[in-house]
Design a protein around this motif. Structure first.
Motif, mmCIF file in Angstrom:
data_model
loop_
_atom_site.group_PDB
_atom_site.id
_atom_site.type_symbol
_atom_site.label_atom_id
_atom_site.label_comp_id
_atom_site.label_asym_id
_atom_site.label_seq_id
_atom_site.Cartn_x
_atom_site.Cartn_y
_atom_site.Cartn_z
ATOM 1 N N VAL A 216 0.833 -1.202 0.000
ATOM 2 C CA VAL A 216 0.000 0.000 0.000
ATOM 3 C C VAL A 216 0.867 1.252 0.000
ATOM 4 C CG1 VAL A 216 -1.749 1.284 1.254
ATOM 5 C CG2 VAL A 216 -1.926 -1.164 1.073
ATOM 6 N N ALA A 217 2.033 1.179 0.694
ATOM 7 C CA ALA A 217 2.954 2.317 0.664
ATOM 8 C C ALA A 217 3.392 2.604 -0.764
ATOM 9 C CB ALA A 217 4.171 2.034 1.545
ATOM 10 N N GLY A 218 3.439 1.555 -1.584
ATOM 11 C CA GLY A 218 3.781 1.764 -2.986
ATOM 12 C C GLY A 218 2.621 2.306 -3.809
ATOM 13 N N TYR A 219 1.388 1.897 -3.477
ATOM 14 C CA TYR A 219 0.251 2.352 -4.292
ATOM 15 C C TYR A 219 -0.128 3.795 -4.013
ATOM 16 C CZ TYR A 219 -0.817 -2.671 -4.495
ATOM 17 O OH TYR A 219 -0.764 -4.003 -4.647
ATOM 18 N N LEU A 220 -0.106 4.167 -2.735
ATOM 19 C CA LEU A 220 -0.752 5.421 -2.340
ATOM 20 C C LEU A 220 -0.353 6.630 -3.188
ATOM 21 C CD1 LEU A 220 -1.287 5.785 1.476
ATOM 22 C CD2 LEU A 220 -2.882 6.215 -0.358
ATOM 23 N N PRO A 221 0.984 6.924 -3.279
ATOM 24 C CA PRO A 221 1.334 8.119 -4.052
ATOM 25 C C PRO A 221 0.892 7.997 -5.505
ATOM 26 C CG PRO A 221 3.255 7.181 -2.933
ATOM 27 C CD PRO A 221 2.149 6.246 -2.726
ATOM 28 N N VAL A 222 1.020 6.784 -6.059
ATOM 29 C CA VAL A 222 0.653 6.591 -7.465
ATOM 30 C C VAL A 222 -0.851 6.761 -7.645
ATOM 31 C CG1 VAL A 222 0.720 4.986 -9.381
ATOM 32 C CG2 VAL A 222 2.565 5.007 -7.721
ATOM 33 N N PHE A 223 -1.630 6.185 -6.735
ATOM 34 C CA PHE A 223 -3.084 6.245 -6.874
ATOM 35 C C PHE A 223 -3.591 7.677 -6.707
ATOM 36 C CE2 PHE A 223 -4.846 1.741 -6.057
ATOM 37 C CZ PHE A 223 -4.028 1.262 -7.052
ATOM 38 N N ILE A 224 -2.997 8.411 -5.758
ATOM 39 C CA ILE A 224 -3.475 9.775 -5.519
ATOM 40 C C ILE A 224 -3.175 10.664 -6.717
ATOM 41 C CG2 ILE A 224 -3.129 11.819 -4.074
ATOM 42 C CD1 ILE A 224 -2.768 9.920 -1.718
ATOM 43 N N ASN A 225 -1.988 10.429 -7.335
ATOM 44 C CA ASN A 225 -1.610 11.273 -8.463
ATOM 45 C C ASN A 225 -1.926 10.645 -9.817
ATOM 46 O OD1 ASN A 225 -0.526 13.130 -6.690
ATOM 47 N ND2 ASN A 225 1.400 11.972 -6.569
ATOM 48 N N SER A 226 -2.726 9.583 -9.822
ATOM 49 C CA SER A 226 -2.861 8.816 -11.067
ATOM 50 C C SER A 226 -3.440 9.644 -12.196
ATOM 51 C CB SER A 226 -3.715 7.571 -10.828
ATOM 52 O OG SER A 226 -5.031 7.967 -10.541
ATOM 53 N N ALA A 227 -4.297 10.622 -11.878
ATOM 54 C CA ALA A 227 -4.878 11.416 -12.959
ATOM 55 C C ALA A 227 -3.769 12.103 -13.762
ATOM 56 C CB ALA A 227 -5.831 12.454 -12.392
ATOM 57 N N GLU A 228 -2.768 12.657 -13.024
ATOM 58 C CA GLU A 228 -1.667 13.325 -13.709
ATOM 59 C C GLU A 228 -0.782 12.338 -14.456
ATOM 60 O OE1 GLU A 228 0.775 16.091 -11.315
ATOM 61 O OE2 GLU A 228 -1.162 16.419 -10.316
ATOM 62 N N LEU A 229 -0.497 11.203 -13.764
ATOM 63 C CA LEU A 229 0.427 10.236 -14.353
ATOM 64 C C LEU A 229 -0.147 9.616 -15.612
ATOM 65 C CD1 LEU A 229 1.575 8.443 -11.100
ATOM 66 C CD2 LEU A 229 2.878 10.056 -12.467
ATOM 67 N N LEU A 230 -1.476 9.420 -15.633
ATOM 68 C CA LEU A 230 -2.083 8.718 -16.763
ATOM 69 C C LEU A 230 -2.521 9.671 -17.872
ATOM 70 C CD1 LEU A 230 -4.232 6.067 -14.875
ATOM 71 C CD2 LEU A 230 -2.129 5.679 -16.130
ATOM 72 N N ARG A 231 -2.466 10.970 -17.614
ATOM 73 C CA ARG A 231 -2.970 11.915 -18.611
ATOM 74 C C ARG A 231 -2.295 11.753 -19.975
ATOM 75 N NH1 ARG A 231 -3.669 16.990 -15.827
ATOM 76 N NH2 ARG A 231 -5.508 15.959 -15.013
ATOM 77 N N PRO A 232 -0.982 11.579 -20.022
ATOM 78 C CA PRO A 232 -0.353 11.407 -21.343
ATOM 79 C C PRO A 232 -0.938 10.241 -22.133
ATOM 80 C CG PRO A 232 1.300 11.663 -19.634
ATOM 81 C CD PRO A 232 -0.008 11.601 -18.945
ATOM 82 N N PHE A 233 -1.438 9.183 -21.444
ATOM 83 C CA PHE A 233 -1.943 8.006 -22.171
ATOM 84 C C PHE A 233 -3.445 8.105 -22.405
ATOM 85 C CE2 PHE A 233 1.435 6.774 -19.230
ATOM 86 C CZ PHE A 233 2.426 6.467 -20.154
ATOM 87 N N LEU A 234 -4.181 8.575 -21.412
ATOM 88 C CA LEU A 234 -5.636 8.503 -21.490
ATOM 89 C C LEU A 234 -6.287 9.855 -21.734
ATOM 90 C CD1 LEU A 234 -6.286 6.034 -18.542
ATOM 91 C CD2 LEU A 234 -6.233 5.520 -20.983
ATOM 92 N N GLY A 235 -5.488 10.921 -21.762
ATOM 93 C CA GLY A 235 -6.078 12.243 -21.960
ATOM 94 C C GLY A 235 -6.835 12.677 -20.717
ATOM 95 N N ASP A 236 -7.879 13.463 -20.919
ATOM 96 C CA ASP A 236 -8.587 14.018 -19.777
ATOM 97 C C ASP A 236 -9.447 12.990 -19.064
ATOM 98 O OD1 ASP A 236 -7.511 16.471 -19.774
ATOM 99 O OD2 ASP A 236 -8.996 17.342 -21.147
ATOM 100 N N ALA A 237 -9.623 11.831 -19.692
ATOM 101 C CA ALA A 237 -10.433 10.797 -19.053
ATOM 102 C C ALA A 237 -9.658 10.069 -17.959
ATOM 103 C CB ALA A 237 -10.910 9.788 -20.090
ATOM 104 N N ALA A 238 -8.384 10.432 -17.770
ATOM 105 C CA ALA A 238 -7.557 9.722 -16.790
ATOM 106 C C ALA A 238 -8.165 9.845 -15.402
ATOM 107 C CB ALA A 238 -6.149 10.313 -16.807
ATOM 108 N N PRO A 239 -8.415 8.710 -14.737
ATOM 109 C CA PRO A 239 -9.101 8.732 -13.452
ATOM 110 C C PRO A 239 -8.131 8.855 -12.285
ATOM 111 C CG PRO A 239 -8.847 6.486 -14.194
ATOM 112 C CD PRO A 239 -8.128 7.343 -15.198
ATOM 113 N N THR A 240 -8.614 9.400 -11.170
ATOM 114 C CA THR A 240 -7.864 9.299 -9.926
ATOM 115 C C THR A 240 -8.236 7.957 -9.299
ATOM 116 O OG1 THR A 240 -7.992 11.656 -9.599
ATOM 117 C CG2 THR A 240 -7.494 10.345 -7.676
#
Lengths: 384, 340
Positions: A216-240
């Motif tokens: 979970v220590a590994g997921y948390l930062p990624v999950f919270i920021n996932s909208a930003e991290l995934l934007r290059p791949f999914l565009g504005d539909a990138a979910p948090t």
């Protein structure tokens, strides 16, 4: 062993005495919180056991049930239990013959039964007895302190049904996905003797030992920021991903995979390989063999593994409490919040009622699937 | 089976494990050497309060987080080396305490406190679980056929109950003037406060854990008792072995692989002890290693999660896991070699 050698009486007494003692120890906490949950706070936390059981204060508050109530509820419960046992399997089979798969029949049957039980016990019986009690004199006088008000508080006022819904979504998701993915992998691993297959199993074993908090220590930062991290791949539909049930389902499925594939692999190893080899001689490829020959015989193993996936998802506290937001909270973290509030004894009894509500489905599960759970516990071990 | 077919069957599962287990592990490892913080800037803030004739104004320098064009806080990630580990381990304080033989001083540092509890908890419950499990298994095996089913049903209850709820239910029996505390007080004729000091809470946690895991051990042992070799029991009986000797020289060696198996599983699971802390809400007195990581991850009052320190404590927890795993992996490897 026992038939051949007569045991001295003292040993027999010791053995059965110990077993009796263990059964009491095993069941006591669960039985006791169930009793507590039906009493008013003063009685529930009384130091005297008799007061907790009979609930004089609850009775004094005018919340009690009469002898007639007790008899009526018990009678109806026994009668309904018997008739369900007698008619339900038959009805499911008739349904399965005519209009659909067996599992769908069981789901429909179970939901209808649940609904009927709810209506009879919480609507029909109270009305009828409320009318009858004044008419039968001493039999109708309240003699036993008993109240369901804490359950009403939990389920309706505190909106526990929403947590229940979330728990059901997460659990159903985890069981379905983890069995689908795990069955395929378990079959592949059981039928392949390659070094790679063994390597995967060993790594899975290492993964099985990891504490969930590490992951979970590994997921948390990624999950919270996932909208930003995934934007290059999914565009504005990138979910948090933080707070989303499907993200938690994926996490729990992955954490459960090591155990699932080990267990299913050992079940598939018990299905003789000649069975699918014969199918392949007849011209099936691996997938057709799996679909037509293995799938019909694999259900006992799949059900057992599914039970353990269910337990893992249903009982989880750590992952769901860290990765879900308040809106999507499941039952177990919700009750911990309730308990930690710790303001009044009323709140405590409400938490007790919530705890009993969480436990009840598990007890039904053991009643129905005792054999499968025992076989699952021993399957990994005896060969292990 | 061809590799391609194998890959299709195993692929989804391996992908999930890579994505959700292997990848987070790597990212935890990296995070433990980094710190992510908001970028602060110093701004001059003029605060004015109304006064007579003219208002009083105070100019202060205060640091506020920098915001980007969307109004979100800008963060930077810097490499800090072992700093997070140092924050968790507090080596200077720990070393000073060790040099002064100051056990209490060492126990004021969360990590060492958690490590101490986790280890004692693991090693004290282990023999209790094995012993209780074995006793229950022998008793069930000895019981009449008709009661076996119901007894196994009752025995399974502590095992399948949600751990947090199980711990809570035991907690409720003892909390305040709970029914069992009242009973103990009457037996010992003195006042007892079980939740006022660490060691009593630890004892309760151990009782809970044994209650929770002993059924698993019992069921596994009971299943194995069904396969004990009757011939060797017969011959032992003819040779005049007592009941105790038969148990010691035939039954226990037969169960030995399973005792090892249950011990391994138990070590793995107890080392991850966590639910007890939540169920007994003992964080003021007793914490475990996994709870420490969890606590770092829970947002504090300002809403910050100390992810770096959580990662460092997670990596430190893993060292113990690695040590526990070595014998288990050795065993699996040996079995694999034997079967091929």
């Amino acid at each position: 062993m026992q038939a051949v050698h007569r045991q001295p009486l003292s040993l027999k007494l010791l053995s059965s005495g110990f077993l009796f003692f263990w059964c009491i120890v095993a069941a006591f906490p669960i039985v006791w919180i169930t009793v507590m949950s039906f009493k008013s706070p003063v009685d529930a936390f009384d130091a005297s056991a008799l007061n907790v059981i009979f609930g004089p204060q609850t009775l004094a508050d005018g919340k009690g049930i009469s002898l007639l109530d007790i008899l009526a509820y018990l009678g109806v419960a026994i009668w309904m239990g018997r008739s369900i046992k007698r008619t339900l399997p038959g009805m499911v089979m008739t349904f399965a013959d005519k209009s659909g798969p067996v599992w769908l029949g069981w789901i429909i049957g179970a939901s209808i039964t649940g609904l009927v039980v709810l209506v009879v016990f919480f609507a029909l019986l109270p009305t009828v007895l409320g009318f009858l009690n004044p008419l039968v004199g001493p039999l109708g006088r309240d003699i036993w302190g008993f109240t369901t008000e804490h359950y009403t508080t939990v389920w309706i006022d505190r909106a526990f049904y929403r947590n229940f819904q979330n728990s059901m979504i997460v659990t159903a998701g985890v069981v379905t996905v983890s069995l689908t993915v795990g069955t395929l992998a378990g079959y592949g691993l059981a039928r392949s003797g390659s070094v790679l297959a063994f390597g995967i199993l060993i790594i899975a074993l290492v993964f099985r030992a990891l504490p969930p908090s590490v992951l979970v220590a590994g997921y948390l930062p990624v999950f919270i920021n996932s909208a930003e991290l995934l934007r290059p791949f999914l565009g504005d539909a990138a979910p948090t991903l933080y707070g989303k049930p499907y993200a938690v389902i994926a996490v729990l499925v992955a954490m459960n995979q090591p155990f699932t594939i080990w267990m299913l692999r050992s079940f598939f190893q018990n299905i003789p390989a000649e069975l699918d080899e014969a199918a392949r001689v007849d011209g099936c490829n691996h997938f057709q063999a799996f679909r037509r020959v293995i799938m019909p015989v694999m259900w006992p193993g799949v059900i057992t593994t599914g039970l353990f996936s269910f337990l893992l998802a249903y009982n989880d506290f750590l992952v769901t409490s860290l990765l879900l937001d308040a809106q999507n909270q499941t039952m177990v973290p919700a009750i911990a919040g309730m308990f930690n509030r710790e303001t009044t004894t009323t709140d405590q009894v409400v938490a007790v009622a919530a705890a009993v509500s969480i436990t009840a489905p598990l007890i039904i599960l053991v009643m129905v699937f005792q054999r499968q759970i025992v076989s699952g516990l021993t399957a990994g071990a005896v060969k292990g | 089976m061809k590799f391609k077919t194998f890959a299709v069957f195993v692929g989804p599962s391996v992908l999930m494990m890579l994505l959700f287990i292997a990848f987070p592990l790597v990212s935890v490892f990296l995070q433990s050497f980094q710190v992510t913080q908001p970028v602060y800037e110093t701004v001059e803030v003029e605060t004015c309060t109304p006064g007579f004739l003219e208002q009083t104004c105070v100019t202060e320098m205060s640091s506020v987080p920098k915001l980007d064009e969307h109004g979100e806080i800008i963060t930077t990630t810097t490499f800090v080396g072992l700093q997070s580990y140092r924050n968790v381990l507090e080596p200077d304080r720990a070393w000073a305490a060790i040099k002064a033989f100051d056990w209490r001083g060492l126990q004021t540092i969360d990590f060492w406190k958690a490590l101490r509890f986790t280890l004692t908890f693991t090693f004290i419950t282990l023999p209790l679980v094995i012993g209780t499990g074995l006793a229950i298994a022998l008793a069930i095996n000895n019981a009449a056929r008709s009661v076996k089913g119901p007894v196994i049903f009752v025995s399974l209850l502590p095992f399948i109950i949600t751990p947090v709820i199980g711990a809570l239910s035991i907690n409720w029996l003892f909390r305040g003037d709970g029914i069992l505390t009242a009973w103990l007080e009457r037996m010992l004729d003195r006042d007892i406060a079980l939740f006022a000091q660490a060691w009593t809470i630890e004892v309760l946690m151990m009782i809970y854990r044994v209650w929770h895991v002993a059924p698993f051990a019992a069921i596994v042992f009971y299943a194995a008792l069904q396969t004990v070799n009757h011939d060797s029991l017969e011959s032992a009986l003819i040779d005049g072995a007592t009941r105790w000797q038969r148990l010691k020289y035939i039954v226990i060696p037969h169960l030995m692989p399973l005792i090892v198996f249950v011990s391994m599983i138990h070590l793995m699971d107890t080392y991850r002890a966590f639910e007890e802390i939540v169920g007994f809400s003992s964080q003021g007195y007793v914490i475990s290693l996994q709870w420490l990581t969890y606590d770092f991850l829970v947002p504090d009052q300002a809403g910050n999660r100390s992810v770096s320190r959580a990662s460092a404590s997670a990596m430190l927890t893993m060292i113990g896991i690695a040590i526990i795993l070595v014998p288990l992996l050795k065993r699996t490897w040996r079995d694999h070699r034997r079967s091929h």
